[in-house]
Design a protein around this motif. Structure first.
Motif, mmCIF file in Angstrom:
data_model
loop_
_atom_site.group_PDB
_atom_site.id
_atom_site.type_symbol
_atom_site.label_atom_id
_atom_site.label_comp_id
_atom_site.label_asym_id
_atom_site.label_seq_id
_atom_site.Cartn_x
_atom_site.Cartn_y
_atom_site.Cartn_z
ATOM 1 N N LEU A 1 -35.210 -34.190 -17.540
ATOM 2 C CA LEU A 1 -36.553 -34.581 -17.106
ATOM 3 C C LEU A 1 -36.928 -33.812 -15.847
ATOM 4 N N LYS A 2 -38.235 -33.619 -15.684
ATOM 5 C CA LYS A 2 -38.756 -33.076 -14.436
ATOM 6 C C LYS A 2 -39.587 -34.178 -13.811
ATOM 7 N N LEU A 3 -39.180 -34.618 -12.634
ATOM 8 C CA LEU A 3 -39.863 -35.733 -11.976
ATOM 9 C C LEU A 3 -40.999 -35.208 -11.106
ATOM 10 N N LEU A 4 -42.108 -35.899 -11.139
ATOM 11 C CA LEU A 4 -43.275 -35.511 -10.346
ATOM 12 C C LEU A 4 -43.510 -36.568 -9.279
ATOM 13 N N PHE A 5 -43.638 -36.127 -8.044
ATOM 14 C CA PHE A 5 -43.902 -37.060 -6.938
ATOM 15 C C PHE A 5 -44.467 -36.266 -5.766
ATOM 16 N N LEU A 6 -44.885 -36.970 -4.719
ATOM 17 C CA LEU A 6 -45.421 -36.290 -3.543
ATOM 18 C C LEU A 6 -44.380 -36.275 -2.418
ATOM 19 N N GLU A 7 -44.534 -35.332 -1.512
ATOM 20 C CA GLU A 7 -43.588 -35.149 -0.411
ATOM 21 C C GLU A 7 -43.327 -36.454 0.349
ATOM 22 N N GLN A 8 -44.360 -37.273 0.514
ATOM 23 C CA GLN A 8 -44.197 -38.523 1.278
ATOM 24 C C GLN A 8 -43.180 -39.469 0.636
ATOM 25 N N ASP A 9 -42.938 -39.311 -0.665
ATOM 26 C CA ASP A 9 -41.992 -40.197 -1.363
ATOM 27 C C ASP A 9 -40.645 -39.522 -1.622
ATOM 28 N N ARG A 10 -40.449 -38.330 -1.089
ATOM 29 C CA ARG A 10 -39.239 -37.561 -1.389
ATOM 30 C C ARG A 10 -37.961 -38.368 -1.095
ATOM 31 N N THR B 1 -37.404 -41.557 -0.802
ATOM 32 C CA THR B 1 -37.197 -42.704 -1.707
ATOM 33 C C THR B 1 -36.736 -42.216 -3.073
ATOM 34 N N VAL B 2 -37.377 -41.183 -3.588
ATOM 35 C CA VAL B 2 -36.997 -40.673 -4.908
ATOM 36 C C VAL B 2 -35.546 -40.169 -4.870
ATOM 37 N N GLN B 3 -35.196 -39.476 -3.783
ATOM 38 C CA GLN B 3 -33.826 -38.944 -3.665
ATOM 39 C C GLN B 3 -32.784 -40.053 -3.539
ATOM 40 N N SER B 4 -33.206 -41.205 -3.055
ATOM 41 C CA SER B 4 -32.238 -42.309 -2.950
ATOM 42 C C SER B 4 -31.920 -42.894 -4.332
ATOM 43 N N HIS B 5 -32.757 -42.579 -5.331
ATOM 44 C CA HIS B 5 -32.534 -43.111 -6.681
ATOM 45 C C HIS B 5 -31.992 -42.070 -7.665
ATOM 46 N N PHE B 6 -32.235 -40.789 -7.391
ATOM 47 C CA PHE B 6 -31.851 -39.748 -8.362
ATOM 48 C C PHE B 6 -31.207 -38.567 -7.641
#
Ligand code: DP6
Length: 320
Positions: free
Chosen positions: A295-304, A306-311
């Motif tokens: 998968l390619k995850l799409l998100f904004l820098e402000q959530d980086r 949080t996203v990295q804490s899950h994946f």
């Protein structure tokens, strides 16, 4: 004709479609049924060096390993090089190439390695032969190697307009001159192995046998309009929602093909469930998926963070 030992090198970025190309109206020229839209991945892509050799056969190396000429990839490259040998130079048999490609994306795992590979090869050929082609013609040539390669000629957002002409001269990638520095794409590797069915075969099977395929062109038309609006207005939830829905619809057409095509592994589904659960909790996180389990995850820098804490992700910022 250049001498033996003459060499040229070029780089092209990988690109990930936010609105997918899935289905051809002409298989020989890779002319698509619909337009599509992608984002290029900055310095992730393919670096290709092409050298004229005095060997009696082409030589192909990929990430340092020899590519057998009779393999599927070897054959595709040879057929592509023949376009130039047969049409431009006579006697064609005298011209042999060493094509040496290094990629910074996993090969054939749905991470657009053939797209950047063919685009880099065309850019290198353009230098080798001093063709001085413009981006439109480079994109058309790259498309002949692999459809999605026509989008890898450009950085950033690129729209491949399907075109109408039978010869494909109006079917090529065009840059969308907008930037979105906060946009992040996280590559979530579920499995690095080669896919067991190529996108080329799966795509054709879908067109020929899937009862859901007739709905695909209308879906693409709406999604393209929404994605362009989202890019223009920097509306991330519209971008994410549309890209994810487009990818799922594409995979839906494949599941309805016969024999069915399924690129998802259990880990792919588990990652999707996790993304959906995080979204319900309020995280603005979406995904897209190509012809592979990753998968390619799409998100904004402000959530980086949080996203990295899950994946565990390899994160690209296409505009930085
Ligand atoms: C799912 O461009 O690899 O990645 O034209 O047969 O070489 P050929 O197909 P290819 O297909 C890419 C399919 C996709 C969607 C996309 O990139 O738009």
């Amino acid at each position: 004709m250049p001498d033996t030992g003459t060499t040229a090198a070029a780089f092209a970025p990988a690109n990930i479609a936010l609105c997918k190309y899935w289905g051809k109206r002409n298989q020989e020229l890779n002319l698509p049924m619909t337009s599509s839209l992608s984002v290029s991945l900055g310095d992730k892509g393919a670096a290709t060096r092409i050298t004229i050799t005095d060997h009696d056969q082409d030589i192909m190396t990929l990430n340092g390993a020899a590519v057998p000429l009779f393999s599927e990839f070897g054959q595709r490259l040879m057929v592509f090089l023949d376009l130039f040998r047969l049409n431009l130079y006579r006697p064609p048999a005298s011209l042999r190439f060493h094509v040496d490609t290094t990629t910074s994306v996993p090969i054939a795992a749905g991470l657009a390695s053939s797209a950047c590979g063919f685009a880099a090869l065309v850019l290198a050929l353009n230098k080798l032969f001093h063709w001085q082609l413009d981006a439109r013609h480079l994109s058309i040539l790259a498309r002949m190697g692999s459809g999605s390669a026509c989008r890898s000629i450009w950085p950033g957002f690129v729209e491949w307009e399907q075109g109408q002409d039978a010869d494909g001269m109006d079917s090529y990638g065009k840059i969308i001159p907008e930037v979105w520095p906060e946009l992040c794409m996280g590559l979530l590797m579920v499995n690095e192995k080669e896919k067991n069915i190529s996108s080329r075969v799966a795509m054709q099977r879908t067109v020929e046998t899937s009862t859901l395929y007739s709905a695909w062109p209308d879906k693409v038309e709406q999604d393209l309009a929404d994605i362009k609006q989202a890019i223009h207005e920097k509306d991330f939830s519209l971008l994410g929602k549309t890209a994810e829905s487009n990818a799922l619809a594409m995979h839906g057409t494949m599941l309805a093909a016969w024999p069915p095509v399924n690129y998802c592994l259990p880990e792919t589904m588990a990652a999707m469930q996790k993304i959906w659960a995080l979204r319900i909790e309020g995280l603005s996180l979406y995904f897209t998926q190509d012809a592979g389990p990753n998968l390619k995850l799409l998100f904004l820098e402000q959530d980086r963070a949080t996203v990295q804490s899950h994946f565990n992700l390899d994160i690209v910022r296409p505009f930085c």
